[in-house]
Design a protein around this motif. Structure first.
Motif, PDB file in Angstrom:
ATOM      1  N   UNK A 187       0.598  -1.161   0.303  1.00 25.15           N
ATOM      2  CA  UNK A 187       0.028  -0.098   0.049  1.00 25.15           C
ATOM      3  C   UNK A 187       0.898   1.335  -0.218  1.00 25.15           C
ATOM      4  N   UNK A 192       4.203   0.460  -3.099  1.00 29.15           N
ATOM      5  CA  UNK A 192       3.874   0.339  -4.454  1.00 29.15           C
ATOM      6  C   UNK A 192       2.523   1.314  -4.877  1.00 29.15           C
ATOM      7  N   UNK A 193       1.786   1.664  -4.186  1.00 26.48           N
ATOM      8  CA  UNK A 193       0.537   2.300  -4.380  1.00 26.48           C
ATOM      9  C   UNK A 193       0.859   3.790  -3.961  1.00 26.48           C
ATOM     10  N   UNK A 194       1.877   3.859  -3.035  1.00 31.04           N
ATOM     11  CA  UNK A 194       2.032   5.271  -2.492  1.00 31.04           C
ATOM     12  C   UNK A 194       0.837   6.012  -1.872  1.00 31.04           C
ATOM     13  N   UNK A 195       0.111   5.361  -0.990  1.00 29.13           N
ATOM     14  CA  UNK A 195      -0.995   5.728  -0.115  1.00 29.13           C
ATOM     15  C   UNK A 195      -0.247   6.643   1.005  1.00 29.13           C
ATOM     16  N   UNK A 196      -0.910   7.564   1.488  1.00 32.77           N
ATOM     17  CA  UNK A 196      -0.347   8.587   2.532  1.00 32.77           C
ATOM     18  C   UNK A 196      -0.073   7.600   3.863  1.00 32.77           C
ATOM     19  N   UNK A 197       1.233   7.808   4.318  1.00 33.10           N
ATOM     20  CA  UNK A 197       1.718   7.101   5.407  1.00 33.10           C
ATOM     21  C   UNK A 197       0.891   7.499   6.725  1.00 33.10           C
ATOM     22  N   UNK A 204      -6.949   5.374   6.192  1.00 30.29           N
ATOM     23  CA  UNK A 204      -7.152   4.567   4.975  1.00 30.29           C
ATOM     24  C   UNK A 204      -6.415   3.571   4.952  1.00 30.29           C
ATOM     25  N   UNK A 216      -7.562  -0.408   5.730  1.00 27.42           N
ATOM     26  CA  UNK A 216      -7.279  -1.579   4.532  1.00 27.42           C
ATOM     27  C   UNK A 216      -6.622  -2.834   5.391  1.00 27.42           C
ATOM     28  N   UNK A 276       3.198   3.110   9.941  1.00 21.07           N
ATOM     29  CA  UNK A 276       3.561   4.435  10.593  1.00 21.07           C
ATOM     30  C   UNK A 276       2.416   5.173  11.197  1.00 21.07           C
ATOM     31  N   UNK A 318     -10.157  10.619   6.425  1.00 25.15           N
ATOM     32  CA  UNK A 318      -9.238   9.140   6.573  1.00 25.15           C
ATOM     33  C   UNK A 318      -8.043   9.466   5.704  1.00 25.15           C
ATOM     34  N   UNK A 319      -7.685  10.622   5.169  1.00 28.99           N
ATOM     35  CA  UNK A 319      -6.477  10.986   4.675  1.00 28.99           C
ATOM     36  C   UNK A 319      -5.596  11.752   5.587  1.00 28.99           C
ATOM     37  N   UNK A 320      -5.900  11.995   6.747  1.00 25.72           N
ATOM     38  CA  UNK A 320      -5.259  12.891   7.784  1.00 25.72           C
ATOM     39  C   UNK A 320      -4.379  11.844   8.490  1.00 25.72           C
ATOM     40  N   UNK A 321      -2.942  12.200   8.905  1.00 20.89           N
ATOM     41  CA  UNK A 321      -2.421  11.365   9.670  1.00 20.89           C
ATOM     42  C   UNK A 321      -3.058  11.246  11.177  1.00 20.89           C
ATOM     43  N   UNK A 376      -4.059  -3.743  -9.375  1.00 25.37           N
ATOM     44  CA  UNK A 376      -3.623  -2.510  -9.047  1.00 25.37           C
ATOM     45  C   UNK A 376      -4.749  -1.516  -9.343  1.00 25.37           C
ATOM     46  N   UNK A 400     -15.963   9.617   1.870  1.00 24.14           N
ATOM     47  CA  UNK A 400     -15.584  10.069   3.094  1.00 24.14           C
ATOM     48  C   UNK A 400     -14.990  11.282   3.232  1.00 24.14           C
ATOM     49  N   UNK A 401     -15.210  12.173   3.990  1.00 27.99           N
ATOM     50  CA  UNK A 401     -14.844  13.590   3.988  1.00 27.99           C
ATOM     51  C   UNK A 401     -13.169  13.490   4.229  1.00 27.99           C
ATOM     52  N   UNK A 402     -12.302  14.102   3.545  1.00 32.73           N
ATOM     53  CA  UNK A 402     -11.058  14.136   3.795  1.00 32.73           C
ATOM     54  C   UNK A 402     -10.400  15.339   4.128  1.00 32.73           C
ATOM     55  N   UNK A 403      -9.265  15.382   4.695  1.00 28.46           N
ATOM     56  CA  UNK A 403      -8.335  16.596   4.685  1.00 28.46           C
ATOM     57  C   UNK A 403      -7.443  16.755   3.601  1.00 28.46           C
ATOM     58  N   UNK A 404      -6.886  17.933   3.593  1.00 26.59           N
ATOM     59  CA  UNK A 404      -5.926  18.210   2.500  1.00 26.59           C
ATOM     60  C   UNK A 404      -4.832  17.262   2.270  1.00 26.59           C
ATOM     61  N   UNK A 405      -4.523  16.646   1.103  1.00 23.81           N
ATOM     62  CA  UNK A 405      -3.455  16.029   0.783  1.00 23.81           C
ATOM     63  C   UNK A 405      -2.551  16.374  -0.267  1.00 23.81           C
ATOM     64  N   UNK A 425       2.996  16.618  13.021  1.00 24.02           N
ATOM     65  CA  UNK A 425       2.894  15.366  13.069  1.00 24.02           C
ATOM     66  C   UNK A 425       4.333  14.691  13.247  1.00 24.02           C
ATOM     67  N   UNK A 463       6.789  11.355  14.207  1.00 17.75           N
ATOM     68  CA  UNK A 463       7.240   9.749  14.286  1.00 17.75           C
ATOM     69  C   UNK A 463       8.403   9.411  14.962  1.00 17.75           C
ATOM     70  N   UNK A 513       4.978  13.970  -0.291  1.00 16.27           N
ATOM     71  CA  UNK A 513       4.991  12.367   0.362  1.00 16.27           C
ATOM     72  C   UNK A 513       6.346  12.225   1.452  1.00 16.27           C
TER      73      UNK A 513
END
Lengths: 431, 329
Positions: free
Chosen positions: A274, A277-282, A286, A290, A364, A376-379, B4, B18-23, B57, B59, B77
């Motif tokens: 995820x 490869x797919x580069x979804x946000x860490x 979301x 998954x 992470x 769901x795209x916020x850390x 994929x 779903x509502x989401x924050x800025x990315x 944030x 880590x 990213x």
């Protein structure tokens, strides 16, 4: 019964055999009882230690301070605008008021020790008070503010006070102030609402579970939305449509195997696929959702298949005989009857996901996130990860917070399991 | 490929429902790195959160892990800052450059001493680096008890809990203690830097993971054991543990600041110059970290156990922050 056995024992006296068997029986029962007792004792011990060190986190120590909102101290005009009030240095307002209230404290480092009795949040409290009510300017108020965590730990007895000064969290002078304020009724304790609303903080007295609860809820929502439809669809296909052959057997064995795979493996999979490869946000709900749904899927499939299997074939035969198509049979007749079992399995699967830490660490999701996540795209953080983070912190105040957070997650888990029991009891049908 | 596409479709579906924050243009600072700097960075992050910025944030990945993430690339990213309990290595600068990460700003935030601590109710000890090397090294004499190293030390078994190899504390310990101890017994030329730093594997030295709180708890329960961690953990738990003196010097704010205490090291964080002004708040975060409020003589980070820089080096660091002076040109 006894007589039947005695025939095969080759003429041994019946009574001695009986005595031996009864003894074995008693021994077995005692071992069983001992096992149950041991399990109960360890559960009680665990709950006992968590409760005894955690319940104190639900109230917070407050001190009263007399604050003179003197326009001169605040460096504003006598009828200030909101702009002016925002620019006031509230920290220095607080410090100067302390100097007025305790004129005997002259030394700079002593004054610092005095200020350290109070929470770091005091200037913010003063600011929000004044901003919401500008007419306070020019008046004198007694305000209740949070104590610092060190003072609170001594007050609650969570940190030792009868040891030499060098090793104690408060100095001798600070201890005197604490006792003096307590004697003058300048201390009070109040319920800790902040614990449920605010995010984590480096100051234990300000830290809360709010962000983690929202993070966990968002993660579980993603898990539910993915794993429930997929799991039920897979179960219906495997149970109702799939031909019984080599392939479906292999699939079945593998689903059972998947249910036993350690959860950290799913975390590694999430990290490799995820994120990389797919580069979804860490570290977002979301990705967490998954990964957890991969973990929950086998549980839901197995439970749903068992529930579908338990619906008697007569129901299907009846529906088909009335001219319903196979799909109508399943959705109008079989699925509603299997639903209680499916829901129970899903809720228990989700409860498991709620308590899971290892896969979230891999992707992470264990960052310090002070702001409550808004999507769901916020850390985000989550309940079990928050417990882990607090358990790692050096400040003494986090010990009670850790235990309190464990109590909260236990409440959620018990609630979910009760819901599962309730659904089963309420809607279950026996044939 | 098909899988994929399906997964991507799934992701898009969820993003839409779903509502989401800025990315796209990230407006929250992302920080990774050292667990020793983590407690200080979080305090500064909270201060920034009070000033109309999103709270960064953070880590805690360990210094080495942080460098890997930091150097993976430029853009939203990848993290904006990485905390480090040692200076960035040459190999890491090269890794960064390979991935297009140039313009790295180094900020020294203060000093930290590495405490060698035991239970507060046991007797206090004094060690030399040579004694510590003998007690811990795989290629050393491997004694069973402290008294076998030096008769003046007590006759108790050697039991030491040490940080794992990913930790910057471990790197600092290796270069400040293991290397020096190896040299003073005259084995450095034979063994070389790597072999000198290997911990013995017969159970006397135990890698306890990044969880310093756990080490403190174990020391509180075991009067014979010693643990290695940053000064702030000792400072926060003085009722349970005490620091040993090293070469006769006690560990304290003053001895660490003056580097009289022999196991002291600076703490750092690194910033990507290219991200400043793209991710809001980065400049303010750096300014806050080196402000008088934070790292001045009475700054709030001092309460947390950070040892301040001397004022001369502090003003130098401030100039670097305001001019964004990079280490790689």
């Amino acid at each position: 019964m006894n007589r039947g056995f005695s025939r095969t024992t080759g003429g041994k006296p019946l009574s001695s055999l009986n005595i031996r068997r009864q003894r074995a029986e008693r021994r077995f029962r005692r071992i069983g009882l001992f096992g149950v007792g041991l399990a109960l004792a360890s559960v009680l011990f665990l709950l006992g230690t968590i409760f005894s060190s955690g319940y104190s986190a639900f109230w917070r120590l407050h001190f009263a301070v007399d604050i003179d909102f003197d326009p001169v101290l605040m460096n504003v005009s006598s009828d200030p605008s909101l702009e002016e009030l925002r620019d006031v240095n509230y920290l220095s307002l607080f410090r100067k008021n302390l100097e007025r209230s305790y004129p005997e404290v002259k030394d700079r480092s002593e004054r610092r020790k005095l200020a350290q009795m109070f929470s770091e949040s005091v200037p913010d409290v003063l600011e929000s008070l004044v901003i919401s009510n500008p007419s306070l300017v020019g008046s004198k108020q007694r305000i209740w503010v949070l104590s610092s965590s060190s003072a609170e730990m001594i007050y609650k007895g969570a940190a030792p006070r009868d040891i030499e000064e060098k090793r104690r969290v408060l100095t001798d002078q600070q201890l005197t102030w604490l006792d003096q304020w307590h004697g003058e009724n300048l201390t009070r304790t109040r319920f800790n609402f902040r614990f449920f609303t605010s995010g984590p903080s480096r100051s234990p007295e300000l830290a809360g579970l709010g962000g983690a609860i929202v993070g966990s809820a968002l993660t579980l929502l993603v898990t539910l939305l993915i794993s429930f439809p997929m799991g039920v669809a897979a179960a219906i296909y495997l149970e109702e449509y799939a031909p019984k052959n080599r392939v479906s057997e292999i699939i079945e064995v593998n689903i059972n195997n998947l249910a036993a795979v350690p959860s950290i493996i799913f975390g590694l999979l999430g990290l490799a696929v995820l994120l990389n490869v797919f580069g979804l946000p860490r570290g977002t709900p979301l990705v967490g959702g998954i990964v957890l749904s991969l973990m929950t899927l086998p549980t839901i499939i197995i439970a749903s298949r068992a529930a579908l299997k338990a619906v008697p074939p007569s129901i299907r035969d009846g529906a088909l005989a009335m001219g319903a198509s196979p799909m109508q049979t399943i959705f109008h007749h079989v699925l509603p009857l299997a639903m209680p079992g499916i829901l129970t399995g899903s809720i228990i699967g989700l409860a498991q996901a709620l308590g899971e830490t290892a896969p979230l660490l891999m992707i992470g999701m264990f960052a310090f996130v002070a702001d409550t996540p808004s999507g769901i795209l916020d850390q985000a953080s989550s309940l079990p990860v928050q417990i882990y983070l607090w358990a790692e912190s050096s400040e003494r105040g986090y010990v009670e917070l850790t235990a309190a957070a464990i109590m909260i997650i236990l409440v959620f888990l018990v609630f979910m399991n009760l819901l599962a029991v309730f659904l089963r009891k309420k809607f279950e049908r026996r044939w | 490929m098909n899988l994929k596409r399906k997964m991507f479709g799934l992701a898009v579906l969820f993003a839409a429902t779903v509502p989401y924050g800025a990315v796209q243009a990230r407006d929250t600072i992302q920080i990774v790195g050292s667990s020793t700097v983590y407690p200080f960075a979080t305090v500064v992050a909270e201060q920034l959160g009070k000033k109309n910025f999103n709270t960064p944030v953070i880590e805690s990945t360990g210094t080495g892990g942080g460098m890997k993430l930091f150097c993976a690339g430029l853009g939203v990213k990848y993290p904006d800052f990485t905390n480090a309990s040692r200076a960035i290595k040459k190999s890491e600068v090269e890794l960064c450059a390979k991935n297009g990460v140039t313009g790295i700003v180094e900020i020294i935030i203060g000093n930290d001493g590495i405490a060698f601590s035991n239970n507060a109710n046991s007797a206090p000890f004094n060690f030399t680096k040579e004694q510590l090397w003998k007690a811990m090294a795989e290629h050393g004499p491997k004694p069973k008890t402290w008294s076998q190293i030096d008769p003046s030390l007590p006759d108790v078994a050697i039991k030491i809990m040490a940080p794992p190899p990913t930790s910057g504390t471990r790197d600092a310990w290796n270069s400040l203690v293991m290397k020096a101890g190896c040299k003073s017994v005259g084995k450095y030329d034979d063994l070389g830097k790597k072999k000198c730093a290997v911990f013995r594997e017969d159970g006397a030295v135990e890698e306890a993971g990044e969880n310093d709180t756990l080490i403190v708890k174990r020391l509180a329960a075991d009067p014979e054991a010693f643990g290695i961690f940053g000064f702030s953990f000792l400072d926060q738990n003085r009722d349970q543990i005490q620091g040993s003196t090293i070469e006769g010097v006690e560990i304290s704010l003053d001895t660490i600041q003056s580097y009289e205490y022999p196991i002291a090291r600076p703490l750092f964080f690194y910033a990507k110059k290219a991200h400043v002004n793209v991710v809001p708040g980065m400049q303010e975060y750096m300014d806050e970290f080196v402000s008088d409020n934070a790292v001045g003589e009475y700054g709030y980070l001092m309460d947390r156990g950070l040892v301040p820089l001397e004022s001369k080096s502090l003003s130098e660091v401030r100039t670097n922050v305001s001019s964004l002076k990079t280490i790689d040109g």
